[in-house]
Each structure stands twice: as structure tokens, then as C-alpha cells.
Design a protein around this motif. Structure first.
Motif, PDB file in Angstrom:
ATOM      1  N   LEU A  78       0.863  -1.174   0.000  1.00  0.00           N
ATOM      2  CA  LEU A  78       0.000   0.000   0.000  1.00  0.00           C
ATOM      3  C   LEU A  78       0.902   1.227   0.000  1.00  0.00           C
ATOM      4  N   ALA A  79       0.683   2.129  -0.962  1.00  0.00           N
ATOM      5  CA  ALA A  79       1.536   3.311  -1.098  1.00  0.00           C
ATOM      6  C   ALA A  79       0.736   4.575  -0.805  1.00  0.00           C
ATOM      7  N   PHE A  80       1.376   5.490  -0.104  1.00  0.00           N
ATOM      8  CA  PHE A  80       0.801   6.799   0.192  1.00  0.00           C
ATOM      9  C   PHE A  80       1.691   7.856  -0.450  1.00  0.00           C
ATOM     10  N   GLN A  81       1.098   8.770  -1.197  1.00  0.00           N
ATOM     11  CA  GLN A  81       1.849   9.839  -1.847  1.00  0.00           C
ATOM     12  C   GLN A  81       1.810  11.096  -0.991  1.00  0.00           C
ATOM     13  N   VAL A  82       2.955  11.760  -0.892  1.00  0.00           N
ATOM     14  CA  VAL A  82       3.064  13.050  -0.220  1.00  0.00           C
ATOM     15  C   VAL A  82       3.619  14.062  -1.220  1.00  0.00           C
ATOM     16  N   ASP A  86      10.836  16.193   1.548  1.00  0.00           N
ATOM     17  CA  ASP A  86      10.877  16.638   2.940  1.00  0.00           C
ATOM     18  C   ASP A  86       9.749  15.969   3.735  1.00  0.00           C
ATOM     19  N   SER A  87       8.597  15.822   3.120  1.00  0.00           N
ATOM     20  CA  SER A  87       7.475  15.146   3.782  1.00  0.00           C
ATOM     21  C   SER A  87       7.768  13.667   3.973  1.00  0.00           C
ATOM     22  N   ALA A 114      14.832   7.507 -12.074  1.00  0.00           N
ATOM     23  CA  ALA A 114      13.467   7.959 -11.778  1.00  0.00           C
ATOM     24  C   ALA A 114      13.505   9.167 -10.854  1.00  0.00           C
ATOM     25  N   SER A 115      12.590  10.083 -11.055  1.00  0.00           N
ATOM     26  CA  SER A 115      12.534  11.245 -10.172  1.00  0.00           C
ATOM     27  C   SER A 115      11.673  10.971  -8.941  1.00  0.00           C
ATOM     28  N   SER A 116      10.803   9.976  -9.007  1.00  0.00           N
ATOM     29  CA  SER A 116       9.970   9.648  -7.849  1.00  0.00           C
ATOM     30  C   SER A 116      10.697   8.656  -6.953  1.00  0.00           C
ATOM     31  N   GLY A 117      10.371   8.703  -5.674  1.00  0.00           N
ATOM     32  CA  GLY A 117      10.993   7.783  -4.736  1.00  0.00           C
ATOM     33  C   GLY A 117      10.454   7.976  -3.346  1.00  0.00           C
ATOM     34  N   PRO A 134       6.415  12.309  -5.780  1.00  0.00           N
ATOM     35  CA  PRO A 134       6.494  12.128  -7.231  1.00  0.00           C
ATOM     36  C   PRO A 134       7.753  12.692  -7.869  1.00  0.00           C
ATOM     37  N   ALA A 135       8.519  13.502  -7.151  1.00  0.00           N
ATOM     38  CA  ALA A 135       9.725  14.108  -7.745  1.00  0.00           C
ATOM     39  C   ALA A 135      10.764  14.354  -6.659  1.00  0.00           C
TER      40      ALA A 135
END
Length: 153
Positions: A78-82, A86-87, A114-117, A134-135
Motif C-alpha cells: 500500500l503506497a501513500f503519496q506526499v 521533505d514530507s 526515476a525522479s519519484s521515490g 512524485p519528484a
């Protein structure tokens, strides 16, 4: 075969089976910033509704034994995007205070270049989780090389 034209779908809340509701609810509140929107019990059946800004996002159901089975069909993670790295790092810091199991050291990229991580870790029942931005992760290591990091942990 007839195809039904579906309305625009978005992900609603996620339901997770847990072994200890109090322990899991505390983990998701303290580690990920969820607020308890409600809870209840019906005999031995217990549950908690968790969300952010009053919006239901996660339900915890105390009705399991054992640990999350990574080798069985079903939820992979399960992934949560911020908003930003820093978050991600703020969540990582809170999770470290809870002695959380991490699968990689610090922020990692989703793949080479990739820029997301983000960070990859387990909840108290071993459910695999991710918090990512996402970046901003272009210079972070990619543990799985060109394969998706989130697919192989």
C-alpha cells in the motif's frame, strides 16, 4: 461479452486486517499522521476508521492471526503519496521513533534515473507500505536497478 461503461473511479478507503487493533491504530496515527474518525466493537469484533482532514482513508479490522503473507495472492503493498521528499523524510523520522522495520536505508528511487521515490517499510503485522514523493529522488539509490523498487521489496 458485454462491457459496462464504468463511471470515473477513484480509490476509496482501504481495509486492512490486523491482529491487534490498538497497536495498529497507534502505528498509523503516530507514524503516518492519521486521525481516528471512529471505532467500535461488537463482541470480539473490533474496528477503527482512520482518515486525514475528516476523510476516511483506512479501516482497520481486528480479525486476523499470524503475519502478512507476501507469498500469497492479494495485496502487494500500500503506497501513500506526499508532496515532496521533505514530507517523506518527516514520516521516516516518525516511523524510526516507533522502531519500524525498513526494507531500504532512507529514501530510494523507484528505479534508475526515476525522479519519484520514497521509503519502504512494514506495519506491525508485516503489511508492506510505502510513502513516496512524485519528484526529487533523481540522485537517490535504486535498489532494484532498472526494475521498479516498489515491486521488489
Amino acid at each position: 461479452m458485454t462491457a459496462v461503461t464504468a463511471p470515473v473511479l477513484t480509490t476509496g478507503h482501504i481495509g486492512l486486517n490486523v491482529t491487534d487493533l490498538d497497536r495498529s491504530a497507534e502505528f498509523y496515527r503516530r507514524g503516518l499522521g492519521f486521525e481516528e474518525l471512529g471505532s467500535g466493537a461488537d463482541g470480539a469484533r473490533r474496528w477503527a476508521f482512520l482518515g486525514i482532514d475528516g476523510v476516511l482513508m483506512l479501516t482497520l479490522w481486528q480479525q486476523s492471526t499470524g503475519e502478512f503473507a507476501t507469498g500469497a495472492p492479494g495485496l502487494h503493498h500500500l503506497a501513500f503519496q506526499v508532496a515532496d521528499l521533505d514530507s517523506v523524510r518527516a514520516v521516516e523520522s516518525a516511523l524510526r521513533e516507533l522502531a519500524t522495520e525498513f526494507f531500504h536505508e532512507g529514501v530510494v528511487a523507484h528505479g534508475e534515473g526515476a525522479s519519484s521515490g520514497g521509503i519502504f517499510f512494514a506495519d506491525p503485522d508485516g503489511i508492506r507500505l510505502e510513502v513516496y514523493a512524485p519528484a526529487g529522488a533523481e540522485s537517490a539509490p535504486a535498489p532494484a536497478g532498472s526494475a521498479p523498487t516498489c515491486g521488489f521489496f
